[in-house]
Design a protein around this motif. Sequence first.
Motif, PDB file in Angstrom:
ATOM      1  N   UNK A  73       0.809  -1.203   0.000  1.00  0.00           N
ATOM      2  CA  UNK A  73       0.000   0.000   0.000  1.00  0.00           C
ATOM      3  C   UNK A  73       0.847   1.260   0.000  1.00  0.00           C
ATOM      4  N   UNK A  74       2.139   1.110   0.072  1.00  0.00           N
ATOM      5  CA  UNK A  74       3.031   2.232  -0.110  1.00  0.00           C
ATOM      6  C   UNK A  74       4.325   1.715  -0.702  1.00  0.00           C
ATOM      7  N   UNK A  75       5.176   2.630  -1.176  1.00  0.00           N
ATOM      8  CA  UNK A  75       6.426   2.229  -1.787  1.00  0.00           C
ATOM      9  C   UNK A  75       7.445   1.781  -0.744  1.00  0.00           C
ATOM     10  N   UNK A  76       7.285   2.225   0.495  1.00  0.00           N
ATOM     11  CA  UNK A  76       8.212   1.851   1.542  1.00  0.00           C
ATOM     12  C   UNK A  76       7.700   0.634   2.304  1.00  0.00           C
ATOM     13  N   UNK A  77       8.628  -0.063   2.928  1.00  0.00           N
ATOM     14  CA  UNK A  77       8.240  -1.236   3.713  1.00  0.00           C
ATOM     15  C   UNK A  77       7.609  -0.771   5.020  1.00  0.00           C
ATOM     16  N   UNK A  78       6.403  -1.198   5.283  1.00  0.00           N
ATOM     17  CA  UNK A  78       5.721  -0.744   6.484  1.00  0.00           C
ATOM     18  C   UNK A  78       6.121  -1.603   7.671  1.00  0.00           C
ATOM     19  N   UNK A  79       6.187  -0.989   8.840  1.00  0.00           N
ATOM     20  CA  UNK A  79       6.537  -1.714  10.057  1.00  0.00           C
ATOM     21  C   UNK A  79       5.306  -2.104  10.861  1.00  0.00           C
ATOM     22  N   UNK A  80       4.143  -1.551  10.542  1.00  0.00           N
ATOM     23  CA  UNK A  80       2.900  -1.853  11.241  1.00  0.00           C
ATOM     24  C   UNK A  80       1.926  -2.459  10.248  1.00  0.00           C
ATOM     25  N   UNK A  81       1.514  -3.696  10.508  1.00  0.00           N
ATOM     26  CA  UNK A  81       0.654  -4.418   9.578  1.00  0.00           C
ATOM     27  C   UNK A  81      -0.825  -4.214   9.918  1.00  0.00           C
ATOM     28  N   UNK A  82      -1.664  -4.396   8.888  1.00  0.00           N
ATOM     29  CA  UNK A  82      -3.118  -4.359   9.089  1.00  0.00           C
ATOM     30  C   UNK A  82      -3.544  -5.693   9.688  1.00  0.00           C
ATOM     31  N   UNK A  83      -3.426  -5.795  11.001  1.00  0.00           N
ATOM     32  CA  UNK A  83      -3.658  -7.072  11.685  1.00  0.00           C
ATOM     33  C   UNK A  83      -5.106  -7.273  12.096  1.00  0.00           C
ATOM     34  N   UNK A  84      -5.992  -6.343  11.689  1.00  0.00           N
ATOM     35  CA  UNK A  84      -7.403  -6.478  12.037  1.00  0.00           C
ATOM     36  C   UNK A  84      -8.278  -6.325  10.794  1.00  0.00           C
ATOM     37  N   UNK A  85      -9.422  -6.947  10.883  1.00  0.00           N
ATOM     38  CA  UNK A  85     -10.459  -6.844   9.857  1.00  0.00           C
ATOM     39  C   UNK A  85     -11.667  -6.260  10.574  1.00  0.00           C
ATOM     40  N   UNK A  86     -12.069  -5.056  10.179  1.00  0.00           N
ATOM     41  CA  UNK A  86     -13.132  -4.306  10.858  1.00  0.00           C
ATOM     42  C   UNK A  86     -14.369  -4.295   9.979  1.00  0.00           C
ATOM     43  N   UNK A  87     -15.493  -4.704  10.549  1.00  0.00           N
ATOM     44  CA  UNK A  87     -16.749  -4.775   9.799  1.00  0.00           C
ATOM     45  C   UNK A  87     -17.846  -4.068  10.584  1.00  0.00           C
ATOM     46  N   UNK A  88     -18.641  -3.247   9.898  1.00  0.00           N
ATOM     47  CA  UNK A  88     -19.782  -2.579  10.509  1.00  0.00           C
ATOM     48  C   UNK A  88     -21.022  -3.452  10.334  1.00  0.00           C
ATOM     49  N   UNK A  89     -21.965  -3.301  11.246  1.00  0.00           N
ATOM     50  CA  UNK A  89     -23.233  -4.020  11.132  1.00  0.00           C
ATOM     51  C   UNK A  89     -24.310  -3.235  11.867  1.00  0.00           C
ATOM     52  N   UNK A  90     -25.529  -3.704  11.766  1.00  0.00           N
ATOM     53  CA  UNK A  90     -26.619  -3.108  12.525  1.00  0.00           C
ATOM     54  C   UNK A  90     -26.434  -3.409  14.010  1.00  0.00           C
ATOM     55  N   UNK A  91     -26.554  -2.405  14.874  1.00  0.00           N
ATOM     56  CA  UNK A  91     -26.440  -2.667  16.318  1.00  0.00           C
ATOM     57  C   UNK A  91     -27.438  -3.735  16.762  1.00  0.00           C
ATOM     58  N   UNK A  92     -26.943  -4.684  17.533  1.00  0.00           N
ATOM     59  CA  UNK A  92     -27.773  -5.798  17.979  1.00  0.00           C
ATOM     60  C   UNK A  92     -27.542  -7.064  17.198  1.00  0.00           C
ATOM     61  N   UNK A  93     -26.879  -6.948  16.040  1.00  0.00           N
ATOM     62  CA  UNK A  93     -26.624  -8.127  15.208  1.00  0.00           C
ATOM     63  C   UNK A  93     -25.146  -8.508  15.188  1.00  0.00           C
ATOM     64  N   UNK A  94     -24.389  -8.027  16.176  1.00  0.00           N
ATOM     65  CA  UNK A  94     -22.959  -8.316  16.222  1.00  0.00           C
ATOM     66  C   UNK A  94     -22.687  -9.820  16.336  1.00  0.00           C
ATOM     67  N   UNK A  95     -23.440 -10.508  17.198  1.00  0.00           N
ATOM     68  CA  UNK A  95     -23.205 -11.946  17.377  1.00  0.00           C
ATOM     69  C   UNK A  95     -23.548 -12.721  16.118  1.00  0.00           C
ATOM     70  N   UNK A  96     -24.513 -12.233  15.351  1.00  0.00           N
ATOM     71  CA  UNK A  96     -24.884 -12.902  14.102  1.00  0.00           C
ATOM     72  C   UNK A  96     -23.788 -12.728  13.057  1.00  0.00           C
ATOM     73  N   UNK A  97     -23.238 -11.513  12.969  1.00  0.00           N
ATOM     74  CA  UNK A  97     -22.122 -11.281  12.062  1.00  0.00           C
ATOM     75  C   UNK A  97     -20.910 -12.093  12.507  1.00  0.00           C
ATOM     76  N   UNK A  98     -20.646 -12.143  13.806  1.00  0.00           N
ATOM     77  CA  UNK A  98     -19.510 -12.917  14.310  1.00  0.00           C
ATOM     78  C   UNK A  98     -19.660 -14.395  13.967  1.00  0.00           C
ATOM     79  N   UNK A  99     -20.872 -14.939  14.105  1.00  0.00           N
ATOM     80  CA  UNK A  99     -21.103 -16.344  13.759  1.00  0.00           C
ATOM     81  C   UNK A  99     -20.907 -16.578  12.267  1.00  0.00           C
ATOM     82  N   UNK A 100     -21.373 -15.638  11.462  1.00  0.00           N
ATOM     83  CA  UNK A 100     -21.181 -15.750  10.016  1.00  0.00           C
ATOM     84  C   UNK A 100     -19.698 -15.716   9.669  1.00  0.00           C
ATOM     85  N   UNK A 101     -18.959 -14.798  10.278  1.00  0.00           N
ATOM     86  CA  UNK A 101     -17.531 -14.686   9.995  1.00  0.00           C
ATOM     87  C   UNK A 101     -16.785 -15.953  10.420  1.00  0.00           C
ATOM     88  N   UNK A 102     -17.143 -16.513  11.558  1.00  0.00           N
ATOM     89  CA  UNK A 102     -16.487 -17.736  12.015  1.00  0.00           C
ATOM     90  C   UNK A 102     -16.656 -18.854  10.998  1.00  0.00           C
TER      91      UNK A 102
END
Length: 364
Positions: A1-30
């Motif tokens: 994502x840049x020409x230089x070597x990055x020292x900090x990696x994108x170690x997370x995957x962030x997903x938005x959802x409707x409030x109250x459906x977090x556990x449903x999204x988590x189950x789907x992701x699993x």
Amino acid sequence: MSDQRSSLLASEWLLYCRPGLESDLAAELADRIATAGITIDVEIDELPHGGYVRVIAPEGQALNDLQRQVSLASLVFARQSLVALPPLNELERSDRLAPILDQLDAAGWSAEEVVFEAPDTNEGKALTSLAKALERPLNSQLKRRKVLRRRAGARRLHVFMTSGHSLQLGLSFRGNRSEHPNGIQRLRFPHGAPSRSTLKLEEAWHQFLPAERWDEVLAPGSTAADLGAAPGGWSWQLVNKGMQVYAIDNGPMDKGLMRSGMVEHLQEDGLKWLPPWPLDWLVCDMVERPSRVIDTIAMWLIGGHCRFTVFNLKLPMKRRWQEVAECLSLLRQLLDDAGIRYQLRCRQLYHDREEVTVFVEALR
């Protein structure tokens, strides 16, 4: 994502959802992660009613490949999908920008634009004024440091604010993101529509049909059936596109809609009624068990009674993802066994409540 070597990696995957459906999204992701062939041992973090889910990799591991492999379009309960850096917490009111700039320097990220977002909660909406105060000075600093520049691969930097002292930086990519703020397709309630449910069908068309297909697929003179039509919110959308509509429901239809002369109201059982000839569209928003709706939709598609369908599945209070997965698996099995070629997509839309919306096109 840049020409230089990055020292900090994108170690997370962030997903938005409707409030109250977090556990449903988590189950789907699993489930999706388990079948994706990714060997990284990740942690799925959900905050009840927070409006987002974090997938966290061990230190030194990036989640770019997983985010790309499990696309946003293939997910049901997600509104937005970002690769992300670890959250920035305990930000000082006197200088919130410095930690953001330091983290971006360490990651080596660049982007063409910046968007400020927050969870779709009351707490998130209260952060609007703070986001506006930070937007101009952050953009200025990012341009000066060449983080924000032209020809950065259409990447978009997301500043996801979770409180006045915490935020998370994410990056999205064209073709694998929602182009709408917070991943929400906002629509104006149309004058004359009989009910607010009309917005569910309009949003479904925006979600599942590319704009360049609308003139062909939603053409005036097309024919449609609306199962569970009363009082006519979905039929209104069909009529507004110039379609002739069979409205199937024992309940009363909106009088203004009936004066259009484009709706034939039949007081029949929507789970059993079939049209006298093949139609272009079938839409269905019936309060029925999901399995019964699936059987009805399969009957229409296998029998060649429609080419396109949009329908809702009303979900139970628990195990929503499991119910969706079982229903979609059943529908696919029925269509595959009948030799039907099709395209199928499913999404929990912004205008949905305890339900998901499914689109199927029978391919010629």
